[in-house]
Scaffold this motif. Structure first.
Motif, short mmCIF file in Angstrom:
data_model
loop_
_atom_site.label_atom_id
_atom_site.label_comp_id
_atom_site.label_asym_id
_atom_site.label_seq_id
_atom_site.Cartn_x
_atom_site.Cartn_y
_atom_site.Cartn_z
N THR A 26 -19.30 33.97 0.36
CA THR A 26 -20.57 34.24 1.04
C THR A 26 -21.32 35.46 0.50
OG1 THR A 26 -19.44 35.56 2.73
CG2 THR A 26 -19.75 33.21 3.18
N ARG A 27 -20.72 36.23 -0.38
CA ARG A 27 -21.41 37.41 -0.92
C ARG A 27 -21.84 37.16 -2.34
NH1 ARG A 27 -18.30 42.59 1.82
NH2 ARG A 27 -18.45 41.75 3.94
N TRP A 78 -34.53 45.12 -6.98
CA TRP A 78 -33.95 43.94 -7.60
C TRP A 78 -34.71 42.72 -7.13
CZ3 TRP A 78 -31.72 46.49 -3.54
CH2 TRP A 78 -31.47 45.75 -2.38
N GLN A 79 -34.50 41.62 -7.83
CA GLN A 79 -35.16 40.37 -7.49
C GLN A 79 -34.18 39.53 -6.69
OE1 GLN A 79 -36.57 38.29 -10.93
NE2 GLN A 79 -37.88 36.92 -9.75
N ASP A 80 -34.60 39.09 -5.49
CA ASP A 80 -33.71 38.28 -4.67
C ASP A 80 -33.75 36.82 -5.10
OD1 ASP A 80 -35.99 37.17 -3.57
OD2 ASP A 80 -35.83 38.23 -1.67
N SER A 81 -33.01 35.97 -4.41
CA SER A 81 -32.91 34.56 -4.81
C SER A 81 -34.22 33.81 -4.66
CB SER A 81 -31.81 33.87 -3.98
OG SER A 81 -32.11 33.99 -2.60
N ASP A 82 -35.17 34.32 -3.85
CA ASP A 82 -36.49 33.69 -3.69
C ASP A 82 -37.48 34.17 -4.73
OD1 ASP A 82 -35.52 32.35 -1.47
OD2 ASP A 82 -36.18 33.92 -0.08
N TRP A 136 -24.08 44.27 -3.72
CA TRP A 136 -23.57 43.06 -3.08
C TRP A 136 -24.42 42.74 -1.87
CZ3 TRP A 136 -19.89 39.88 -4.95
CH2 TRP A 136 -19.14 40.35 -6.03
N LEU A 137 -24.78 41.46 -1.74
CA LEU A 137 -25.61 40.99 -0.63
C LEU A 137 -24.83 39.96 0.17
CD1 LEU A 137 -28.91 40.38 -2.65
CD2 LEU A 137 -28.22 42.46 -1.46
N ASP A 138 -25.01 39.99 1.50
CA ASP A 138 -24.36 38.97 2.33
C ASP A 138 -25.25 37.73 2.40
OD1 ASP A 138 -26.37 39.56 4.14
OD2 ASP A 138 -25.06 40.65 5.52
N GLU A 139 -24.89 36.77 3.24
CA GLU A 139 -25.64 35.52 3.33
C GLU A 139 -27.09 35.72 3.73
OE1 GLU A 139 -22.77 33.74 6.05
OE2 GLU A 139 -22.57 32.09 4.62
N SER A 140 -27.35 36.75 4.55
CA SER A 140 -28.72 37.00 5.01
C SER A 140 -29.52 37.82 4.01
CB SER A 140 -28.68 37.72 6.36
OG SER A 140 -28.13 39.02 6.21
N GLY A 141 -28.86 38.29 2.93
CA GLY A 141 -29.56 39.09 1.93
C GLY A 141 -29.45 40.58 2.18
N ALA A 142 -28.74 40.99 3.22
CA ALA A 142 -28.57 42.42 3.51
C ALA A 142 -27.53 43.01 2.56
CB ALA A 142 -28.13 42.62 4.96
#
Length: 195
Positions: free
Chosen positions: A69-70, A99-103, A126-132
């Motif tokens: 999930t990370r 940084w550039q997120d998945s969107d 490291w980002l969790d499922e919500s992007g935090a």
């Protein structure tokens, strides 16, 4: 029963504590308690192994879930990281980074960075499922160490408890012997003073 000087005699003495004809009831109690506590310490080994195994299994499952999930991304620091940190030495300073997120959107947030990292340098985030922003996932190696630590601490806790119980019993028996000894001396002193 075998002679006390032989090997079998010594084992027999250990299995039947306090059989010395000169031993007092308190001595026999203390010897029996020591035998019971020694047995308890030995029997605590399988319990400690079971606790350690359960902790290892739990931590390993948590490591698998976190790894699934990370997500790790590379972030560019927007400022220099300080050379030193006030607070715990293991804690890293937090520095603004982007940084550039998945969107595909650019995100800017304070992230931990090694002390002394220069502006423009890259760090792993490291980002969790919500992007935090979160910490890195636990590792299988960490799960092994957690399991070993839990098992050892469990066994050491039983050992410490048994040692403290034996010490308390020894003090109590010693106090009882000293009181009895004082009463006997007082009785003898009275008899001697009358003769």
């Amino acid at each position: 029963m075998p002679s006390p000087g032989t090997r079998m005699g010594r084992w027999g003495w250990l299995l039947r504590p306090g059989r010395n004809p000169l031993s007092r009831p308190g001595d026999r109690f203390e010897a029996r308690l020591l035998a019971v506590l020694a047995l308890l310490v030995v029997l605590a080994v399988p319990a400690a192994v079971a606790v350690g195994g359960q902790v290892h299994a739990d931590r390993l499952e948590a490591a698998r879930q976190e790894a699934a999930t990370r997500q790790e991304v590379r972030a560019e620091l927007m400022a220099d990281a300080p050379l030193s940190v006030s607070g715990p030495r293991s804690e890293m300073p937090h520095v603004p980074a982007r940084w550039q997120d998945s969107d595909g959107e650019i995100r800017v947030e304070n992230v931990p960075a090694p002390p002394g990292t220069r502006r423009g340098g890259e760090v792993s985030v490291w980002l969790d499922e919500s992007g935090a922003v979160t910490g890195p996932p636990k590792t299988p190696t960490g799960a092994v160490f957690d399991g070993i630590g839990a098992g050892v601490l469990t066994w050491c806790g039983v050992l410490l408890g048994c040692v403290l119980l034996q010490a308390a019993a020894h003090r109590l028996v010693a106090r009882m012997h000293a009181d009895r000894w004082a009463r006997e001396w007082a009785r003898v002193a009275r008899e001697w003073s009358h003769s």
